[in-house]
Motif scaffolding. Structure first.
Motif, PDB file in Angstrom:
ATOM      1  N   ILE A 179      19.125 -15.343   5.400  1.00 19.02           N
ATOM      2  CA  ILE A 179      19.142 -13.883   5.536  1.00 19.02           C
ATOM      3  C   ILE A 179      17.742 -13.368   5.195  1.00 19.02           C
ATOM      4  O   ILE A 179      17.258 -13.546   4.074  1.00 19.02           O
ATOM      5  CB  ILE A 179      20.188 -13.221   4.606  1.00 19.02           C
ATOM      6  N   ASP A 180      17.124 -12.741   6.200  1.00 17.29           N
ATOM      7  CA  ASP A 180      15.759 -12.227   6.085  1.00 17.29           C
ATOM      8  C   ASP A 180      15.782 -10.830   5.452  1.00 17.29           C
ATOM      9  O   ASP A 180      16.764 -10.106   5.593  1.00 17.29           O
ATOM     10  CB  ASP A 180      15.159 -12.135   7.493  1.00 17.29           C
ATOM     11  N   ASP A 181      14.691 -10.465   4.796  1.00 21.60           N
ATOM     12  CA  ASP A 181      14.522  -9.114   4.222  1.00 21.60           C
ATOM     13  C   ASP A 181      15.705  -8.769   3.321  1.00 21.60           C
ATOM     14  O   ASP A 181      16.174  -7.623   3.300  1.00 21.60           O
ATOM     15  CB  ASP A 181      14.405  -8.047   5.331  1.00 21.60           C
ATOM     16  N   PHE A 182      16.196  -9.756   2.572  1.00 21.15           N
ATOM     17  CA  PHE A 182      17.400  -9.527   1.783  1.00 21.15           C
ATOM     18  C   PHE A 182      17.184  -8.435   0.744  1.00 21.15           C
ATOM     19  O   PHE A 182      16.165  -8.393   0.058  1.00 21.15           O
ATOM     20  CB  PHE A 182      17.879 -10.813   1.087  1.00 21.15           C
ATOM     21  N   ILE A 202      14.036 -12.990  -0.178  1.00 21.79           N
ATOM     22  CA  ILE A 202      13.897 -11.742  -0.940  1.00 21.79           C
ATOM     23  C   ILE A 202      12.802 -10.892  -0.304  1.00 21.79           C
ATOM     24  O   ILE A 202      11.657 -11.342  -0.163  1.00 21.79           O
ATOM     25  CB  ILE A 202      13.549 -12.042  -2.417  1.00 21.79           C
ATOM     26  N   ASP A 203      13.148  -9.684   0.084  1.00 26.68           N
ATOM     27  CA  ASP A 203      12.218  -8.842   0.828  1.00 26.68           C
ATOM     28  C   ASP A 203      10.954  -8.544   0.031  1.00 26.68           C
ATOM     29  O   ASP A 203      10.978  -8.345  -1.184  1.00 26.68           O
ATOM     30  CB  ASP A 203      12.881  -7.529   1.228  1.00 26.68           C
ATOM     31  N   GLN A 204       9.846  -8.467   0.752  1.00 30.39           N
ATOM     32  CA  GLN A 204       8.554  -8.259   0.096  1.00 30.39           C
ATOM     33  C   GLN A 204       8.438  -6.910  -0.604  1.00 30.39           C
ATOM     34  O   GLN A 204       7.634  -6.773  -1.523  1.00 30.39           O
ATOM     35  CB  GLN A 204       7.402  -8.492   1.071  1.00 30.39           C
ATOM     36  N   ALA A 236      10.925 -16.076  -1.898  1.00 31.60           N
ATOM     37  CA  ALA A 236      10.356 -14.736  -2.040  1.00 31.60           C
ATOM     38  C   ALA A 236       9.303 -14.541  -0.964  1.00 31.60           C
ATOM     39  O   ALA A 236       8.465 -15.416  -0.732  1.00 31.60           O
ATOM     40  CB  ALA A 236       9.735 -14.568  -3.420  1.00 31.60           C
ATOM     41  N   GLU A 237       9.359 -13.382  -0.302  1.00 34.21           N
ATOM     42  CA  GLU A 237       8.395 -13.058   0.746  1.00 34.21           C
ATOM     43  C   GLU A 237       7.284 -12.179   0.186  1.00 34.21           C
ATOM     44  O   GLU A 237       7.493 -11.435  -0.759  1.00 34.21           O
ATOM     45  CB  GLU A 237       9.074 -12.256   1.857  1.00 34.21           C
ATOM     46  N   GLY A 238       6.115 -12.259   0.794  1.00 35.22           N
ATOM     47  CA  GLY A 238       5.024 -11.357   0.441  1.00 35.22           C
ATOM     48  C   GLY A 238       4.415 -11.619  -0.922  1.00 35.22           C
ATOM     49  O   GLY A 238       3.948 -10.685  -1.589  1.00 35.22           O
TER      50      GLY A 238
END
Ligand code: C2E
Ligand code: MG
Ligand code: MG
Ligand code: MG
Length: 280
Positions: A179-182, A202-204, A236-238
């Motif tokens: 799941i993207d941008d969670f 995890i969304d940035q 974790a993104e970003g």
């Protein structure tokens, strides 16, 4: 006077709408030829293990370089591609490129390296998707466990029952899902249990101020704990700073992706990173 202002406001609004739809039309027309004129390219961003800093995956990210329009951001052209149906041929092309590339890296001995590919709502809802995915994997000779498909919460929650059926189908074919941008959508936690996902991204927007904002700290650690208790992995993104990385590691986040390690790069540049010894 209020009326007059209202009218001006209206006029301004329609002008802006006209400008936007003119740009939209320009993008649709240009995008129609983007594939056959070789203006599209897939870049890859490394996904890093928090445990040892090794590259354990790559996210495929589409790039569009147009001769006059220049570099158009996916945030702008993906919605246009979705609205016009062009996302189907373009999405299939991205999937094939990414699978081919993953196969090449496996052949070079770099692995296990998971290739993550973004799926749009239109692709996900297309009845032929599961078969298409299997066909591409078979044709390119990549084992399905090397592929991960990214969905946003909105796509999964739009029609949860049918999403569960598609996810089951893909999972039975051996493909992983994340799941993207969670955290930015509205996943019902009860569905999260039923979705056959492997990982939460995890969304940035939560990661950005993690070092200073106490609320973001709480949110991120709650997501990590939720994932753990459901048996899901987290990425974790970003991630851009050492401080963010340290907090995420301390909270038990499994993986990270972000400029701290690398921006999305061409296949050649990614290959160089693997050869420099960052491979798992
Ligand atoms: P996404 O899937 O959430 O991808 C992550 C975005 O964050 C990428 O933007 C990436 O370049 C950017 N990013 C990565 N690390 C950092 C960082 O440390 N700091 C900051 N500020 N940004 C970072 P990009 O490549 O512009 O893509 C934007 C969105 O466009 C993607 O978000 C995805 O939703 C969509 N997209 C891109 N390629 C595709 C594709 O092939 N198919 C579909 N359906 N959507 C795509
Ligand atoms: Mg993504
Ligand atoms: Mg994302
Ligand atoms: Mg996004």
């Amino acid at each position: 006077r209020a009326k007059q202002e209202g009218r001006q406001c209206y006029r301004f609004f329609t002008q802006e709408m006209q400008a936007r739809s003119a740009r939209n039309l320009q993008l649709v027309n240009a995008l129609r030829h983007a594939l056959d004129r070789s203006q599209l390219q897939v870049h890859y961003q490394p996904q890093i293990s928090m445990r040892d800093g090794a590259i354990i995956g790559a996210e495929a990210l589409l790039r569009w370089q147009h001769p006059e329009l220049g570099m158009v951001s996916p945030a702008e052209f993906i919605p246009v591609a979705e609205g016009s149906g062009l996302i189907l041929p373009i999405g299939e092309w991205v999937l094939r490129c990414a699978v081919q590339q993953a196969k090449a890296w496996v052949n070079e001995g770099f692995g296990p390296l998971i290739m993550a590919v973004n799926l749009s709502a239109v692709q996900f809802r297309h009845p032929d998707l599961p078969e298409l995915v299997t066909r591409i994997l078979d044709e390119e000779g990549l084992p399905p466990e090397y592929l991960e498909l990214e969905l946003t919460e909105g796509v999964a929650m739009h029609n949860p029952q049918s999403a569960i059926a598609v996810m089951n189908n893909l999972q039975e074919r051996g493909v992983r899902m994340s799941i993207d941008d969670f955290g930015t959508g509205y996943s019902s936690l009860s569905y999260l249990k039923e979705f056959k996902v492997y990982k939460l991204k995890i969304d940035q927007s939560f990661v950005r101020d993690i070092s200073t904002d106490p609320e973001d700290k709480v949110i991120v650690s709650a997501i990590i704990n939720l994932a753990k208790s459901l048996g899901l992995k987290t990425i974790a993104e970003g991630v851009e700073t050492e401080g963010q990385q340290a907090f995420l590691r301390e909270q038990g986040c499994d993986e990270m992706q972000g400029y701290l390690f690398s921006k999305p790069v061409s296949a050649e540049q990614f290959d160089a990173l693997l050869k420099q010894g960052f491979a798992a």
